[in-house]
Design an enzyme around this catalytic site. Structure first.
Site, PDB file in Angstrom:
ATOM      1  N   GLY A   1      37.862  41.496  46.148  1.00 35.28           N
ATOM      2  CA  GLY A   1      38.810  40.461  45.721  1.00 35.28           C
ATOM      3  C   GLY A   1      38.692  39.179  46.528  1.00 35.28           C
ATOM      4  O   GLY A   1      37.692  38.959  47.214  1.00 35.28           O
TER       5      GLY A   1
ATOM      6  N   HIS B   1      35.386  34.166  44.789  1.00 35.97           N
ATOM      7  CA  HIS B   1      34.883  32.788  44.836  1.00 35.97           C
ATOM      8  C   HIS B   1      33.699  32.694  43.876  1.00 35.97           C
ATOM      9  O   HIS B   1      33.338  33.681  43.200  1.00 35.97           O
ATOM     10  CB  HIS B   1      34.517  32.401  46.269  1.00 35.97           C
ATOM     11  CG  HIS B   1      33.592  33.383  46.945  1.00 35.97           C
ATOM     12  ND1 HIS B   1      32.287  33.585  46.538  1.00 35.97           N
ATOM     13  CD2 HIS B   1      33.799  34.257  47.961  1.00 35.97           C
ATOM     14  CE1 HIS B   1      31.727  34.499  47.296  1.00 35.97           C
ATOM     15  NE2 HIS B   1      32.629  34.939  48.160  1.00 35.97           N
TER      16      HIS B   1
ATOM     17  N   GLY C   1      30.617  32.817  44.270  1.00 31.37           N
ATOM     18  CA  GLY C   1      29.585  33.841  44.456  1.00 31.37           C
ATOM     19  C   GLY C   1      29.884  35.088  43.627  1.00 31.37           C
ATOM     20  O   GLY C   1      29.010  35.632  42.940  1.00 31.37           O
ATOM     21  N   HIS C   2      31.143  35.536  43.671  1.00 33.44           N
ATOM     22  CA  HIS C   2      31.529  36.714  42.867  1.00 33.44           C
ATOM     23  C   HIS C   2      31.394  36.402  41.374  1.00 33.44           C
ATOM     24  O   HIS C   2      30.967  37.253  40.583  1.00 33.44           O
ATOM     25  CB  HIS C   2      32.996  37.094  43.125  1.00 33.44           C
ATOM     26  CG  HIS C   2      33.278  37.547  44.516  1.00 33.44           C
ATOM     27  ND1 HIS C   2      34.038  36.823  45.397  1.00 33.44           N
ATOM     28  CD2 HIS C   2      32.919  38.679  45.179  1.00 33.44           C
ATOM     29  CE1 HIS C   2      34.138  37.469  46.545  1.00 33.44           C
ATOM     30  NE2 HIS C   2      33.470  38.595  46.438  1.00 33.44           N
TER      31      HIS C   2
ATOM     32  N   GLN D   1      35.303  50.499  55.567  1.00 33.02           N
ATOM     33  CA  GLN D   1      34.220  49.636  56.034  1.00 33.02           C
ATOM     34  C   GLN D   1      34.667  48.604  57.063  1.00 33.02           C
ATOM     35  O   GLN D   1      33.905  47.725  57.427  1.00 33.02           O
ATOM     36  CB  GLN D   1      33.515  48.975  54.844  1.00 33.02           C
ATOM     37  CG  GLN D   1      34.345  47.966  54.076  1.00 33.02           C
ATOM     38  CD  GLN D   1      33.632  47.517  52.805  1.00 33.02           C
ATOM     39  OE1 GLN D   1      33.644  48.211  51.799  1.00 33.02           O
ATOM     40  NE2 GLN D   1      32.995  46.353  52.845  1.00 33.02           N
TER      41      GLN D   1
ATOM     42  N   GLY E   1      25.635  40.691  45.785  1.00 31.86           N
ATOM     43  CA  GLY E   1      25.133  39.392  46.232  1.00 31.86           C
ATOM     44  C   GLY E   1      24.044  39.540  47.282  1.00 31.86           C
ATOM     45  O   GLY E   1      24.096  40.426  48.140  1.00 31.86           O
TER      46      GLY E   1
ATOM     47  N   LYS F   1      23.615  37.541  49.663  1.00 28.70           N
ATOM     48  CA  LYS F   1      24.105  37.122  50.986  1.00 28.70           C
ATOM     49  C   LYS F   1      24.199  38.341  51.909  1.00 28.70           C
ATOM     50  O   LYS F   1      23.843  38.285  53.063  1.00 28.70           O
ATOM     51  CB  LYS F   1      25.477  36.446  50.884  1.00 28.70           C
ATOM     52  CG  LYS F   1      26.013  36.049  52.252  1.00 28.70           C
ATOM     53  CD  LYS F   1      27.298  35.281  52.163  1.00 28.70           C
ATOM     54  CE  LYS F   1      28.477  36.152  51.839  1.00 28.70           C
ATOM     55  NZ  LYS F   1      28.825  37.140  52.903  1.00 28.70           N
TER      56      LYS F   1
ATOM     57  N   SER G   1      31.739  32.754  51.076  1.00 22.42           N
ATOM     58  CA  SER G   1      32.217  34.054  51.529  1.00 22.42           C
ATOM     59  C   SER G   1      33.738  34.046  51.504  1.00 22.42           C
ATOM     60  O   SER G   1      34.353  33.000  51.783  1.00 22.42           O
ATOM     61  CB  SER G   1      31.739  34.297  52.966  1.00 22.42           C
ATOM     62  OG  SER G   1      32.510  35.301  53.578  1.00 22.42           O
ATOM     63  N   SER G   2      34.305  35.196  51.229  1.00 19.70           N
ATOM     64  CA  SER G   2      35.769  35.290  51.241  1.00 19.70           C
ATOM     65  C   SER G   2      36.311  34.969  52.629  1.00 19.70           C
ATOM     66  O   SER G   2      37.453  34.578  52.783  1.00 19.70           O
ATOM     67  CB  SER G   2      36.221  36.701  50.854  1.00 19.70           C
ATOM     68  OG  SER G   2      35.764  36.993  49.567  1.00 19.70           O
TER      69      SER G   2
HETATM   70  O1  PAF Z   1      30.395  43.351  49.279  1.00 18.97           O
HETATM   71  C1  PAF Z   1      31.580  43.738  49.186  1.00 18.97           C
HETATM   72  O2  PAF Z   1      32.468  42.994  48.792  1.00 18.97           O
HETATM   73  C2  PAF Z   1      31.938  45.166  49.578  1.00 18.97           C
HETATM   74  O3  PAF Z   1      31.170  45.591  50.652  1.00 18.97           O
HETATM   75  C3  PAF Z   1      31.822  46.153  48.398  1.00 18.97           C
HETATM   76  C4  PAF Z   1      30.387  46.263  47.905  1.00 18.97           C
HETATM   77  C5  PAF Z   1      32.729  45.715  47.270  1.00 18.97           C
HETATM   78  C6  PAF Z   1      32.256  47.549  48.853  1.00 18.97           C
HETATM   79  O4  PAF Z   1      33.582  47.558  49.284  1.00 18.97           O
END
Ligand code: PAF
Length: 281
Positions: free
Chosen positions: A30, A33, A35-36, A60, A148, A150, A186-187
């Site tokens: 979420g 931006h 990039g997404h 993560q 991405g 990146k 990037s977020s």
């Molecule tokens: O790149 C990300 O935004 C995250 O690492 C992902 C792939 C959604 C996994 O949580």
């Protein structure tokens, strides 16, 4: 666009899709931006059905990282996804994804590929990514999934995981979207204050400087890397790494490598910026 928050509702929604349709998956955390949105556009151009996911995956994040403060702006994200013709959004809660909390019984571990670059400063990060991405792959069962460039190490590791675990999914890498001054979108760029934002592009510039030197015939990678590291430090960055590696294997580049990329990661204020660019096209 349908929005579902439970695995059961996701399965129901996916059941109405024709078996022959190509499903493209765009996993995200979420705070979307451009990039997404490029990932969504790539999926849209290649798939009959585009499924996006928004889930801030606790597995993560390290204990001192920004899990709690990571921006959660579901309404704004849903609007953008709708405008970009996403068909289905899966936005589960933490309990829905991890009923046993942050320590699920099963983790996907990526082994030796995680011991360097971002893996060395973010222990456990890539295993957390691999675990959530595996779950999303099993839940959505897409034919293609979009990530991405990146996050090149993430992209490479996901390709390795898909190969090793026989997921019948094509992984599509989408080029990095950049601001006008070259900063990779990037977020986390939102964590930069005005002064930091004004010099954040120097990371990209350092990578480009190395690229140009290598193309001009300078193969003293260690010296190029340490010069860039020092230059970034003198500008107020706390560099994590700057290095030339092979794009596919992520191993240190040699004079004979043919798919070299320059990778960099550095803290600037409270943001950790990462970037990479190809040397050999
Ligand atoms: O790149 C990300 O935004 C995250 O690492 C992902 C792939 C959604 C996994 O949580």
């Amino acid at each position: 666009m349908d929005v579902v928050t439970t695995k059961a509702a996701l399965r129901d929604a996916l059941q109405s899709i024709e078996l022959t349709s190509i499903v493209g998956l765009v996993p995200t955390m979420g705070n979307l931006h451009t990039g997404h949105l490029r990932l969504i556009e790539a999926a849209r151009s290649q798939s009959a059905v585009v499924v996006a996911t928004i889930f801030v995956n606790p597995l993560q994040f390290g204990p001192k990282e920004d899990f709690e403060s990571y921006p959660r702006v579901l309404e704004q994200d849903s609007k953008l996804l709708r405008e970009h013709r996403t068909d289905l959004l899966f936005a589960p809660s933490m309990e829905e994804m991890y009923p046993h909390g942050r320590s699920p019984h099963t983790n996907v571990s990526l082994g030796h590929l995680t011991g360097f670059l971002c893996g060395s400063s973010r222990p456990g990060h890539f295993d957390g990514v691999a675990t959530v991405v595996s779950k999303l792959f099993n839940l959505v069962q897409p034919q293609r999934a979009y990530f991405g460039e990146k996050d090149w190490q993430q992209l490479t590791l996901i390709r390795a995981m898909v190969h090793d675990l026989d997921f019948p999914i094509q992984i599509v890498g989408v080029p990095t979207a950049r601001s006008e001054d070259g900063l990779a979108l990037s977020s986390r760029n939102g964590y930069l204050n005005a002064e930091e934002r004004a010099k954040a592009h120097l990371l990209y510039e350092s990578l480009n400087r190395i690229r140009q030197s290598v193309l001009n015939g300078d193969l003293d990678y260690a010296k190029l890397e340490s010069d860039a590291f020092e230059r970034l430090a003198s500008e107020g960055f706390a560099p994590d790494y700057v290095c030339v590696r092979e794009g596919a294997s992520l191993q240190a580049a040699t004079a004979d490598s043919t798919d070299r990329r320059v990778f960099g990661a550095a803290h600037l204020g409270s943001a950790r910026l990462i970037d990479n660019i190809p040397i050999d096209e």
